[in-house]
Design a protein around this motif. Structure first.
Motif, PDB file in Angstrom:
ATOM      1  N   MET A   1     -54.682  44.492  54.212  1.00  0.00           N
ATOM      2  CA  MET A   1     -55.620  43.721  53.390  1.00  0.00           C
ATOM      3  C   MET A   1     -54.913  42.682  52.512  1.00  0.00           C
ATOM      4  O   MET A   1     -55.326  41.514  52.480  1.00  0.00           O
ATOM      5  CB  MET A   1     -56.452  44.662  52.522  1.00  0.00           C
ATOM      6  N   PRO A   2     -53.851  43.066  51.757  1.00  0.00           N
ATOM      7  CA  PRO A   2     -53.205  42.043  50.918  1.00  0.00           C
ATOM      8  C   PRO A   2     -52.697  40.848  51.726  1.00  0.00           C
ATOM      9  O   PRO A   2     -52.824  39.700  51.287  1.00  0.00           O
ATOM     10  CB  PRO A   2     -52.051  42.817  50.264  1.00  0.00           C
ATOM     11  N   MET A   3     -52.140  41.123  52.895  1.00  0.00           N
ATOM     12  CA  MET A   3     -51.632  40.035  53.727  1.00  0.00           C
ATOM     13  C   MET A   3     -52.765  39.110  54.169  1.00  0.00           C
ATOM     14  O   MET A   3     -52.667  37.883  54.034  1.00  0.00           O
ATOM     15  CB  MET A   3     -50.942  40.608  54.958  1.00  0.00           C
ATOM     16  N   GLU A   4     -53.830  39.681  54.697  1.00  0.00           N
ATOM     17  CA  GLU A   4     -54.919  38.844  55.200  1.00  0.00           C
ATOM     18  C   GLU A   4     -55.587  38.077  54.063  1.00  0.00           C
ATOM     19  O   GLU A   4     -55.937  36.902  54.209  1.00  0.00           O
ATOM     20  CB  GLU A   4     -55.918  39.684  55.982  1.00  0.00           C
ATOM     21  N   ASN A   5     -55.781  38.727  52.917  1.00  0.00           N
ATOM     22  CA  ASN A   5     -56.385  38.026  51.785  1.00  0.00           C
ATOM     23  C   ASN A   5     -55.508  36.861  51.334  1.00  0.00           C
ATOM     24  O   ASN A   5     -56.009  35.786  50.994  1.00  0.00           O
ATOM     25  CB  ASN A   5     -56.621  38.996  50.625  1.00  0.00           C
ATOM     26  N   ALA A   6     -54.181  37.063  51.337  1.00  0.00           N
ATOM     27  CA  ALA A   6     -53.266  35.987  50.941  1.00  0.00           C
ATOM     28  C   ALA A   6     -53.337  34.817  51.920  1.00  0.00           C
ATOM     29  O   ALA A   6     -53.395  33.649  51.517  1.00  0.00           O
ATOM     30  CB  ALA A   6     -51.837  36.519  50.853  1.00  0.00           C
ATOM     31  N   LEU A   7     -53.339  35.126  53.222  1.00  0.00           N
ATOM     32  CA  LEU A   7     -53.395  34.065  54.223  1.00  0.00           C
ATOM     33  C   LEU A   7     -54.726  33.325  54.176  1.00  0.00           C
ATOM     34  O   LEU A   7     -54.770  32.090  54.232  1.00  0.00           O
ATOM     35  CB  LEU A   7     -53.188  34.659  55.618  1.00  0.00           C
ATOM     36  N   ILE A   8     -55.813  34.076  54.081  1.00  0.00           N
ATOM     37  CA  ILE A   8     -57.134  33.455  54.045  1.00  0.00           C
ATOM     38  C   ILE A   8     -57.265  32.566  52.819  1.00  0.00           C
ATOM     39  O   ILE A   8     -57.797  31.446  52.878  1.00  0.00           O
ATOM     40  CB  ILE A   8     -58.238  34.535  54.076  1.00  0.00           C
ATOM     41  N   GLY A   9     -56.762  33.050  51.674  1.00  0.00           N
ATOM     42  CA  GLY A   9     -56.813  32.254  50.452  1.00  0.00           C
ATOM     43  C   GLY A   9     -56.013  30.972  50.581  1.00  0.00           C
ATOM     44  O   GLY A   9     -56.442  29.902  50.122  1.00  0.00           O
ATOM     45  N   ALA A  10     -54.835  31.050  51.216  1.00  0.00           N
ATOM     46  CA  ALA A  10     -54.007  29.857  51.394  1.00  0.00           C
ATOM     47  C   ALA A  10     -54.707  28.835  52.280  1.00  0.00           C
ATOM     48  O   ALA A  10     -54.625  27.626  52.047  1.00  0.00           O
ATOM     49  CB  ALA A  10     -52.662  30.243  51.993  1.00  0.00           C
ATOM     50  N   ILE A  11     -55.411  29.324  53.305  1.00  0.00           N
ATOM     51  CA  ILE A  11     -56.094  28.421  54.231  1.00  0.00           C
ATOM     52  C   ILE A  11     -57.329  27.804  53.590  1.00  0.00           C
ATOM     53  O   ILE A  11     -57.557  26.588  53.663  1.00  0.00           O
ATOM     54  CB  ILE A  11     -56.477  29.167  55.524  1.00  0.00           C
ATOM     55  N   LEU A  12     -58.135  28.622  52.916  1.00  0.00           N
ATOM     56  CA  LEU A  12     -59.395  28.141  52.360  1.00  0.00           C
ATOM     57  C   LEU A  12     -59.212  27.430  51.023  1.00  0.00           C
ATOM     58  O   LEU A  12     -59.791  26.363  50.789  1.00  0.00           O
ATOM     59  CB  LEU A  12     -60.372  29.307  52.178  1.00  0.00           C
TER      60      LEU A  12
ATOM     61  N   PRO B   1     -61.535  42.207  54.930  1.00  0.00           N
ATOM     62  CA  PRO B   1     -60.975  41.227  53.997  1.00  0.00           C
ATOM     63  C   PRO B   1     -61.651  39.873  54.055  1.00  0.00           C
ATOM     64  O   PRO B   1     -62.006  39.404  55.124  1.00  0.00           O
ATOM     65  CB  PRO B   1     -59.518  41.117  54.481  1.00  0.00           C
ATOM     66  N   HIS B   2     -61.794  39.269  52.898  1.00  0.00           N
ATOM     67  CA  HIS B   2     -62.300  37.898  52.808  1.00  0.00           C
ATOM     68  C   HIS B   2     -62.239  37.461  51.353  1.00  0.00           C
ATOM     69  O   HIS B   2     -62.526  38.266  50.450  1.00  0.00           O
ATOM     70  CB  HIS B   2     -63.735  37.787  53.318  1.00  0.00           C
ATOM     71  N   PRO B   3     -61.885  36.198  51.074  1.00  0.00           N
ATOM     72  CA  PRO B   3     -61.826  35.723  49.683  1.00  0.00           C
ATOM     73  C   PRO B   3     -63.171  35.753  48.971  1.00  0.00           C
ATOM     74  O   PRO B   3     -63.200  35.633  47.742  1.00  0.00           O
ATOM     75  CB  PRO B   3     -61.325  34.280  49.824  1.00  0.00           C
ATOM     76  N   MET B   4     -64.279  35.900  49.697  1.00  0.00           N
ATOM     77  CA  MET B   4     -65.569  35.978  49.023  1.00  0.00           C
ATOM     78  C   MET B   4     -65.575  37.101  47.997  1.00  0.00           C
ATOM     79  O   MET B   4     -66.301  37.045  46.994  1.00  0.00           O
ATOM     80  CB  MET B   4     -66.710  36.173  50.031  1.00  0.00           C
ATOM     81  N   ASN B   5     -64.762  38.150  48.256  1.00  0.00           N
ATOM     82  CA  ASN B   5     -64.731  39.282  47.353  1.00  0.00           C
ATOM     83  C   ASN B   5     -64.066  38.945  46.018  1.00  0.00           C
ATOM     84  O   ASN B   5     -64.259  39.660  45.038  1.00  0.00           O
ATOM     85  CB  ASN B   5     -63.995  40.450  48.019  1.00  0.00           C
ATOM     86  N   GLU B   6     -63.276  37.884  45.974  1.00  0.00           N
ATOM     87  CA  GLU B   6     -62.683  37.404  44.735  1.00  0.00           C
ATOM     88  C   GLU B   6     -63.467  36.224  44.163  1.00  0.00           C
ATOM     89  O   GLU B   6     -63.553  36.068  42.939  1.00  0.00           O
ATOM     90  CB  GLU B   6     -61.227  36.971  44.962  1.00  0.00           C
ATOM     91  N   LYS B   7     -64.045  35.408  45.048  1.00  0.00           N
ATOM     92  CA  LYS B   7     -64.763  34.219  44.594  1.00  0.00           C
ATOM     93  C   LYS B   7     -66.097  34.554  43.948  1.00  0.00           C
ATOM     94  O   LYS B   7     -66.536  33.881  43.009  1.00  0.00           O
ATOM     95  CB  LYS B   7     -65.009  33.272  45.778  1.00  0.00           C
ATOM     96  N   PHE B   8     -66.766  35.567  44.478  1.00  0.00           N
ATOM     97  CA  PHE B   8     -68.089  35.928  43.991  1.00  0.00           C
ATOM     98  C   PHE B   8     -68.057  37.327  43.378  1.00  0.00           C
ATOM     99  O   PHE B   8     -67.329  38.202  43.854  1.00  0.00           O
ATOM    100  CB  PHE B   8     -69.112  35.916  45.128  1.00  0.00           C
ATOM    101  N   ALA B   9     -68.872  37.522  42.357  1.00  0.00           N
ATOM    102  CA  ALA B   9     -69.095  38.865  41.818  1.00  0.00           C
ATOM    103  C   ALA B   9     -70.231  39.454  42.647  1.00  0.00           C
ATOM    104  O   ALA B   9     -71.401  39.112  42.461  1.00  0.00           O
ATOM    105  CB  ALA B   9     -69.470  38.793  40.340  1.00  0.00           C
ATOM    106  N   LEU B  10     -69.875  40.302  43.614  1.00  0.00           N
ATOM    107  CA  LEU B  10     -70.886  40.811  44.541  1.00  0.00           C
ATOM    108  C   LEU B  10     -70.863  42.334  44.607  1.00  0.00           C
ATOM    109  O   LEU B  10     -69.870  42.977  44.257  1.00  0.00           O
ATOM    110  CB  LEU B  10     -70.703  40.199  45.933  1.00  0.00           C
TER     111      LEU B  10
END
Length: 319
Positions: free
Chosen positions: A262-273, A208-217
């Protein structure tokens, strides 16, 4: 008559005391030295997020969490030297070679797997993939467009070591290439700059990481020999220094219970970043929105002084 009544009264008192003892929570078995739980963070936002969850729970249970920012290499050394108690970021199989020495000398214990379904390999922006780069073998064929550079994270990270081995392999088509080391955020800043200008870039990516939503990769295929199959598919394990779980069974039970998704970690990482929330504040907000997660995490866990753990945590996070 009086004697008989006294005996019956004595037996009744003993029976009552026994019943109270049976229903009362067991006293915490952790040694005084267990009150502080020493952990490490290699500077990865996913571990910052899960450390924050653990920290909120430990605080509410009467423990003190001490987190130090340490590279993966140094972090494993501190487990071996007994200066770190618990590490939530043993990515497997990416870190297999890294922990073999620790396994050989019985320096660590695996408390459990805290996350499944991870991915960890090289990636490119979608516009690069659409131009024909979809596999590891396509990297070398476009050396000039990539500037013979692969972007990684902090020096000493297992993934960087893997990339260096890939470049140095006798049969490698990447001879003359350079691994650019910086940090997670430094690497992603470079990806952002490349995307804005349409430049070609190949870099380390994971979920998991927000890069997967921030970037089209696009994750590249063909890296099985280095990162494992299914785009480096794997899991994250919780490690403890050998002997810590036996000394601190209550705290160890908490860490064995901690499972994320994954949903939990993505939510937390997004809130932090993205929302720039304090990691522990983000964890508390998530717990308030998902109170059902607390029961499994705290099953059989008490406070440090032996009181029921679940009510203490609920009270601390405002539930």
């Amino acid at each position: 008559m009086t004697y008989s009544f006294t005996i019956r009264t004595g037996f009744a008192a003993l029976a009552l005391a026994f019943c109270v003892a049976m229903v009362a929570p067991a006293a915490a078995q952790d040694a005084p030295a267990c009150k502080t739980v020493n952990m490490s963070d290699p500077g990865w936002i996913d571990i910052t997020a899960t450390n924050a969850v653990a920290g909120v729970l430990l605080d509410a249970l009467g423990y003190t969490q001490n987190v130090r920012m340490l590279s993966v290499m140094i972090g494993y050394e501190t487990l071996k030297n007994r200066n770190t108690d618990v590490f939530l970021g043993n990515w497997m199989p990416a870190q297999q070679k890294f922990i073999e020495d620790l396994d050989r000398i019985n320096a660590i214990e695996v408390l459990g797997t805290n996350l499944v379904g991870t991915q960890f390999t090289l990636a490119v922006p979608d516009y690069v993939a659409k131009a024909g780069v979809k596999d590891f073998r396509d990297i070398a064929a476009n050396a000039d467009k990539f500037g013979k550079r692969i972007y990684g994270i902090e020096p000493g990270a297992p993934a960087n070591i893997t990339i260096e081995k890939m470049i140095a392999a006798p049969s490698s088509a990447l001879k003359g290439w350079t691994l650019v080391e910086s940090s997670e955020q430094g690497m992603l800043a470079q990806v952002r700059r490349a995307e804005r200008s349409g430049q070609w870039i190949v870099f380390l990516a994971w979920s998991p990481h927000p890069m997967n939503e921030k970037f089209a990769l696009t994750y590249l295929s063909g890296g099985d020999a280095y990162f494992g199959p299914n785009h480096g598919g794997g899991s994250v394990r919780t490690l403890a220094r050998t002997g810590w779980a036996a000394q601190c069974p209550n705290a160890a039970r908490l860490f064995r219970n901690l499972k994320f998704d994954m949903p939990m970690e993505n939510a937390l990482i997004g809130a932090i970043l993205d929302a720039h929330k304090n990691p522990k504040a983000a964890a508390i907000t998530w717990m308030n929105a998902h109170p059902d997660a607390l029961g499994p995490w705290l099953a059989g866990v008490t406070t440090f002084d032996g009181k029921p753990g679940l009510p203490a945590v609920k009270a601390a996070v405002g539930l």
